[in-house]
Design a protein around this motif. Sequence first.
Motif, PDB file in Angstrom:
ATOM      1  N   VAL A  24     -95.437   4.630 -42.911  1.00 27.32           N
ATOM      2  CA  VAL A  24     -94.820   5.420 -43.980  1.00 27.32           C
ATOM      3  C   VAL A  24     -93.297   5.360 -43.882  1.00 27.32           C
ATOM      4  O   VAL A  24     -92.600   5.165 -44.886  1.00 27.32           O
ATOM      5  N   GLU A  25     -92.782   5.506 -42.681  1.00 27.51           N
ATOM      6  CA  GLU A  25     -91.325   5.439 -42.494  1.00 27.51           C
ATOM      7  C   GLU A  25     -90.789   4.076 -42.928  1.00 27.51           C
ATOM      8  O   GLU A  25     -89.755   3.978 -43.585  1.00 27.51           O
ATOM      9  N   GLY A  30     -84.629   3.776 -44.463  1.00 25.73           N
ATOM     10  CA  GLY A  30     -83.835   2.817 -43.712  1.00 25.73           C
ATOM     11  C   GLY A  30     -83.800   1.429 -44.331  1.00 25.73           C
ATOM     12  O   GLY A  30     -84.450   1.139 -45.330  1.00 25.73           O
ATOM     13  N   ASP A  31     -83.018   0.564 -43.709  1.00 28.39           N
ATOM     14  CA  ASP A  31     -82.833  -0.792 -44.226  1.00 28.39           C
ATOM     15  C   ASP A  31     -84.126  -1.597 -44.247  1.00 28.39           C
ATOM     16  O   ASP A  31     -84.316  -2.443 -45.127  1.00 28.39           O
ATOM     17  N   ALA A  32     -85.025  -1.348 -43.306  1.00 25.26           N
ATOM     18  CA  ALA A  32     -86.290  -2.091 -43.270  1.00 25.26           C
ATOM     19  C   ALA A  32     -87.088  -1.876 -44.552  1.00 25.26           C
ATOM     20  O   ALA A  32     -87.793  -2.774 -45.016  1.00 25.26           O
ATOM     21  N   GLU A  40     -86.836   4.499 -50.648  1.00 23.95           N
ATOM     22  CA  GLU A  40     -86.073   5.660 -51.100  1.00 23.95           C
ATOM     23  C   GLU A  40     -84.720   5.700 -50.390  1.00 23.95           C
ATOM     24  O   GLU A  40     -84.030   6.712 -50.417  1.00 23.95           O
ATOM     25  N   ALA A  41     -84.336   4.589 -49.773  1.00 23.03           N
ATOM     26  CA  ALA A  41     -83.124   4.549 -48.945  1.00 23.03           C
ATOM     27  C   ALA A  41     -81.858   4.881 -49.722  1.00 23.03           C
ATOM     28  O   ALA A  41     -80.878   5.338 -49.127  1.00 23.03           O
ATOM     29  N   VAL A 182     -83.168  13.955 -46.148  1.00 19.19           N
ATOM     30  CA  VAL A 182     -81.823  14.466 -46.393  1.00 19.19           C
ATOM     31  C   VAL A 182     -81.333  13.818 -47.695  1.00 19.19           C
ATOM     32  O   VAL A 182     -81.017  12.623 -47.709  1.00 19.19           O
ATOM     33  N   PRO A 183     -81.273  14.585 -48.778  1.00 12.17           N
ATOM     34  CA  PRO A 183     -80.920  14.013 -50.081  1.00 12.17           C
ATOM     35  C   PRO A 183     -79.505  13.431 -50.113  1.00 12.17           C
ATOM     36  O   PRO A 183     -78.582  13.984 -49.530  1.00 12.17           O
TER      37      PRO A 183
END
Length: 198
Positions: A24-25, A30-32, A40-41, A182-183
């Motif tokens: 999920v992460e 993140g960049d991955a 949603e990066a 963290v929006p």
Amino acid sequence: MTATTGLSFRAATEADVPDVVALVESAYRGDASRVGWTTEADILDGRRTGADEVAPAVLDPTTLLLLAESGGELVACCLVSRAHDQPSDEPMAGSAASGPEVAGPAAHFGMFAVRPGLQGSGLGRLVLAEAERRAADEWGARRMVLEVISVRDALIAWYERRGYARTGRVSPFPYGDERFGVPRRADLEFAELVKPLT
């Protein structure tokens, strides 16, 4: 061989929790996550989920954490939860209901993740269809409900192509609660979509 070759589905166990969190992460943060299109990066930093959220879902008898595996490897997952609320005649504050209202038991769809390098392969469509089938066949659900961050236009369009429609209901993003990320912008909210299940 593709990710959909030899695809199998099963319910997650406690031993799967770390792998589900990592999947999920990787799909959203993140960049991955930028390898895929569901990232949603650009709108959220921080975590997307954690073991504190996934482990209780595995043990909850009203939920199904569905895993999709190909070649013995975890390639996608989703969480389907029983929801027995009836659709309201009144839209949520600040919204105008416009989507289909389907009476009867509902299921809620979430925690949907496909390995970034496999997104766009048709895998997500198969996982969603399996979740819908199980909700209808095993729980008698007549509709599937989900929420998407309203600025995720491409993702909403993907669901709409699969029979989902916006209800017009929105709910606020939990600003200040870092369990949800963290929006990076101040206009986030959740849009509700629903699909009748036959």
